[in-house]
Design an enzyme around this catalytic site. Sequence first.
Site, PDB file in Angstrom:
ATOM      1  N   THR A 102      16.117 -18.232   3.663  1.00 60.65           N
ATOM      2  CA  THR A 102      17.518 -18.396   3.267  1.00 60.65           C
ATOM      3  C   THR A 102      17.873 -17.516   2.071  1.00 60.65           C
ATOM      4  O   THR A 102      18.972 -16.940   2.013  1.00 60.65           O
ATOM      5  CB  THR A 102      17.807 -19.879   2.931  1.00 60.65           C
ATOM      6  OG1 THR A 102      17.639 -20.662   4.113  1.00 60.65           O
ATOM      7  CG2 THR A 102      19.220 -20.059   2.413  1.00 60.65           C
ATOM      8  N   SER A 141      23.209 -18.211  11.122  1.00 62.87           N
ATOM      9  CA  SER A 141      22.469 -18.984  10.128  1.00 62.87           C
ATOM     10  C   SER A 141      21.261 -18.145   9.745  1.00 62.87           C
ATOM     11  O   SER A 141      20.969 -17.132  10.383  1.00 62.87           O
ATOM     12  CB  SER A 141      22.012 -20.334  10.692  1.00 62.87           C
ATOM     13  OG  SER A 141      20.961 -20.138  11.633  1.00 62.87           O
ATOM     14  N   ASN A 143      18.416 -18.924  10.370  1.00 67.11           N
ATOM     15  CA  ASN A 143      17.421 -19.111  11.406  1.00 67.11           C
ATOM     16  C   ASN A 143      17.543 -18.139  12.575  1.00 67.11           C
ATOM     17  O   ASN A 143      16.617 -18.033  13.386  1.00 67.11           O
ATOM     18  CB  ASN A 143      17.478 -20.543  11.924  1.00 67.11           C
ATOM     19  CG  ASN A 143      17.257 -21.546  10.816  1.00 67.11           C
ATOM     20  OD1 ASN A 143      16.851 -21.181   9.704  1.00 67.11           O
ATOM     21  ND2 ASN A 143      17.528 -22.817  11.082  1.00 67.11           N
ATOM     22  N   THR A 188     -28.142   5.236  19.196  1.00 66.96           N
ATOM     23  CA  THR A 188     -27.828   3.853  19.523  1.00 66.96           C
ATOM     24  C   THR A 188     -28.712   2.970  18.664  1.00 66.96           C
ATOM     25  O   THR A 188     -29.895   3.262  18.472  1.00 66.96           O
ATOM     26  CB  THR A 188     -28.087   3.546  21.014  1.00 66.96           C
ATOM     27  OG1 THR A 188     -29.459   3.821  21.333  1.00 66.96           O
ATOM     28  CG2 THR A 188     -27.181   4.395  21.903  1.00 66.96           C
ATOM     29  N   SER A 319     -19.470   9.975  -9.489  1.00 65.27           N
ATOM     30  CA  SER A 319     -20.211   9.077 -10.364  1.00 65.27           C
ATOM     31  C   SER A 319     -19.943   9.405 -11.814  1.00 65.27           C
ATOM     32  O   SER A 319     -19.720  10.566 -12.184  1.00 65.27           O
ATOM     33  CB  SER A 319     -21.718   9.183 -10.083  1.00 65.27           C
ATOM     34  OG  SER A 319     -22.447   8.424 -11.019  1.00 65.27           O
ATOM     35  N   SER A 320     -19.977   8.362 -12.634  1.00 61.27           N
ATOM     36  CA  SER A 320     -19.848   8.558 -14.076  1.00 61.27           C
ATOM     37  C   SER A 320     -21.203   8.808 -14.721  1.00 61.27           C
ATOM     38  O   SER A 320     -21.282   9.090 -15.918  1.00 61.27           O
ATOM     39  CB  SER A 320     -19.203   7.322 -14.712  1.00 61.27           C
ATOM     40  OG  SER A 320     -20.015   6.181 -14.490  1.00 61.27           O
ATOM     41  N   LYS A 325     -22.786  14.177  -7.703  1.00 60.95           N
ATOM     42  CA  LYS A 325     -22.581  13.227  -6.615  1.00 60.95           C
ATOM     43  C   LYS A 325     -21.103  13.226  -6.203  1.00 60.95           C
ATOM     44  O   LYS A 325     -20.207  13.133  -7.023  1.00 60.95           O
ATOM     45  CB  LYS A 325     -22.989  11.824  -7.049  1.00 60.95           C
ATOM     46  CG  LYS A 325     -23.037  10.791  -5.936  1.00 60.95           C
ATOM     47  CD  LYS A 325     -23.697   9.498  -6.451  1.00 60.95           C
ATOM     48  CE  LYS A 325     -23.876   8.476  -5.346  1.00 60.95           C
ATOM     49  NZ  LYS A 325     -22.604   7.830  -5.000  1.00 60.95           N
TER      50      LYS A 325
END
Length: 468
Positions: A102, A141, A143, A188, A319-320, A325
């Site tokens: 509403t 409405s 709805n 697989t 990476s830090s 990387k």
Amino acid sequence: MNATRLESDLLGELEIPQNAYYGVQTQRAINNFKISTNKLSDYPELVKGLAKVKWAAAKTNFELNILNENIYRAIADACQEILDGKWALEFPVDMIQGGAGTSVNMNANEVIANRALELLGYVKGEYQYCSPNDHVNLSQSTNDAYPTSLKVAAFEMNKKVVSRLEKLVSAFEIKATEFEHVIKMGRTQLQDAVPMTLGQEFGGFGFTLKKEIDALNTASQAFLEVNMGATAIGTGLNAVPGYAGLCAKNLGILLDESVKSAENLVEATSDTSGFVSYSGTLKKLAIKLSKICNDLRLLSSGPRTGLNEIQLPPMQPGSSIMPGKVNPVIPEVVNQVCFKVIGNDLTITMASEAAQLQLNVMEPVLAHTLMESMLWLENAMNTLTEKCVLGIKANEEHSKNQVLGSIGIVTALNPYIGYKASTKIAKEALKTGRGVYELVLEHQLLTKEKLDEILDPKHMLTPHKKEL
């Protein structure tokens, strides 16, 4: 202090910012629902969906001679302005709310009414000349107007989702052609299986996603059946005869689509299964996307100690602490989007299941969650296409060496040297760590020329008949 105007409703009077196009019921929703950080304005397709529904309703009311032409024209012009992107910040209600939508419906009614008042030469709040309830919401409405607006929004958003998906499919198809000569090992259960080409693998990615284009478009057709004219529970009370069908027709004109009125308006008013079906299709797409991203991360793993068959475009330092990387950040973020979409599907399922009697009051969380899934997937697929797939490179020589050194190629030799000899070669290769290729030559089971011919992709990678 900021200037305000005074408006009233069932619960009494409330001050509204003087320049706001929204009114008292929107202000109550702002005060009541501080739940999420997502506003109606964050979903412009839903705002536009509301504008199209209100325009179609006003046009229908005018054509049925229950709405003054001047008011209709002003409402239509206000709706057009919203469709043009104006007044976007006038839709501040929280997407998560009680009241079955509403607050969203009234937010649209008030903005349209107040803008129409200005176009008619009045000032905001002079609702005796154009009322949010009596004119903009006439024959409606929440709805029927709210779920119909969501359907309009979802239908339009689906076009964008499909467009992004088509571009992603095209990217995989481009790579399938580029990599059609790159031989590699298929696997697989994460174990060596039989040879294939990288092109075949990427072609599979593209093909499985391509199937979801039709699935999404088919599922979205449910959004073109609407319950306008229901109005509160499906009996049509407060709508005039002929309204439902004509409103659907007028909405179809605005959408340039064939929109139809639901056959049973009572059923349609409480039923949200169309959203569930579409969400399920999004979930299926997300599952496929996540699997593909898992594969891309595996295929690019390494570079020295993993599969290292492909190189993903380097997007940022990984990476830090570890110099050099580079992480597969784009597939990683798409994986996370897929998890969100899969989880959102459960929320949508539960929201749909929670319908009671003649209405589903949980539609706000359904609406927010569905559009969130669509928007996130749209962005994720675009990111995956532009920042990952189109820039993937093949480690061709490495992949070929893996094939030649693999025990898996013995399967391709089985029709030529027999199962017993193939088993013997496989066992020796496992025991010694030597390659099948060199052992076959050492045991003089085949000439180098014949062995190279058999291991040529055109023989190894498709069904073929052995020459006697």
